[in-house]
Design a protein around this motif. Structure first.
Motif, PDB file in Angstrom:
ATOM      1  N   ASP A  67     -39.494  91.183  80.787  1.00 56.39           N
ATOM      2  CA  ASP A  67     -38.798  89.993  80.679  1.00 56.39           C
ATOM      3  C   ASP A  67     -37.545  89.824  80.092  1.00 56.39           C
TER       4      ASP A  67
ATOM      5  N   ASP B 124     -33.737  87.523  87.015  1.00 54.79           N
ATOM      6  CA  ASP B 124     -34.405  86.022  87.626  1.00 54.79           C
ATOM      7  C   ASP B 124     -33.439  85.686  88.708  1.00 54.79           C
ATOM      8  N   LYS B 125     -34.279  85.357  89.739  1.00 56.82           N
ATOM      9  CA  LYS B 125     -33.484  84.807  90.724  1.00 56.82           C
ATOM     10  C   LYS B 125     -34.666  83.779  91.823  1.00 56.82           C
TER      11      LYS B 125
ATOM     12  N   SER C 263     -37.662  80.915  91.828  1.00 59.42           N
ATOM     13  CA  SER C 263     -38.775  80.802  91.048  1.00 59.42           C
ATOM     14  C   SER C 263     -39.701  82.300  91.194  1.00 59.42           C
ATOM     15  N   MET C 264     -39.150  83.153  91.844  1.00 61.81           N
ATOM     16  CA  MET C 264     -39.920  84.447  91.980  1.00 61.81           C
ATOM     17  C   MET C 264     -39.145  85.486  92.303  1.00 61.81           C
ATOM     18  N   TRP C 265     -39.211  86.694  91.608  1.00 61.54           N
ATOM     19  CA  TRP C 265     -38.470  87.839  91.853  1.00 61.54           C
ATOM     20  C   TRP C 265     -39.424  89.152  91.502  1.00 61.54           C
ATOM     21  N   PRO C 266     -38.836  90.341  92.010  1.00 59.38           N
ATOM     22  CA  PRO C 266     -39.656  91.604  91.756  1.00 59.38           C
ATOM     23  C   PRO C 266     -39.192  92.009  90.322  1.00 59.38           C
TER      24      PRO C 266
END
Length: 149
Positions: free
Chosen positions: A113, A118-119, A121-124
């Motif tokens: 983390d 971050d991209k 609300s969801m990213w790999p």
């Protein structure tokens, strides 16, 4: 109304038995405990961890090690649960897990983390690796640079 089972009736028992930690998970926890006590140079520890891998995983890990060091020279190599990892301010940003670590079918490049990926609300945050192509290497360099930006 009584909540105790009536005579002759047994309370339902769960059929889900907790198996506890696997041998591989226990080994990873022991490795982490040793890492917390050990003052070995991070580069030496990472190279030793890579040397213990199977030849296929070792080849990928060595290349990932080179790519991460070149893309983010400010990250400090260290081991994390026995895996090669790269940290900033003592916190792991990116790590490599060989397939043999938990008897999986692929190695993994993962980001914690602290990585700035971050991209929306969801990213790999993890990627399966079975081999490295030139395109994969470009992607890894880009991800690592972004993670520390």
């Amino acid at each position: 109304m009584s909540t105790t089972p009536k005579k002759g009736k047994q309370s339902a028992k769960s059929t889900n038995k907790s198996e506890g930690f696997t041998a591989e998970e226990k080994a990873a926890m022991r490795a982490r405990a040793r890492e917390l006590k050990d003052k070995t140079d991070g580069e030496t520890a990472v190279r030793a961890a890579i040397a213990k891998m199977s030849p296929a995983d070792r080849a990928i890990a060595e290349r990932v090690h080179e790519l991460v060091k070149a893309a983010a020279p400010g990250l400090v190599p260290k081991t994390w649960y026995g895996m090669p990892a790269y940290a900033r301010d003592g916190k792991v940003v990116v790590f490599f897990r060989d397939a043999g670590k938990f008897k999986e079918r692929y190695a993994m490049l993962g980001f914690n983390d602290t990585a700035k990926l971050d991209k929306g609300s969801m990213w790999p945050v993890a990627f399966a690796l079975t081999k490295l192509t030139a395109a994969d290497e470009t992607t890894i360099r880009t991800l690592v640079k972004k993670a520390v930006s």
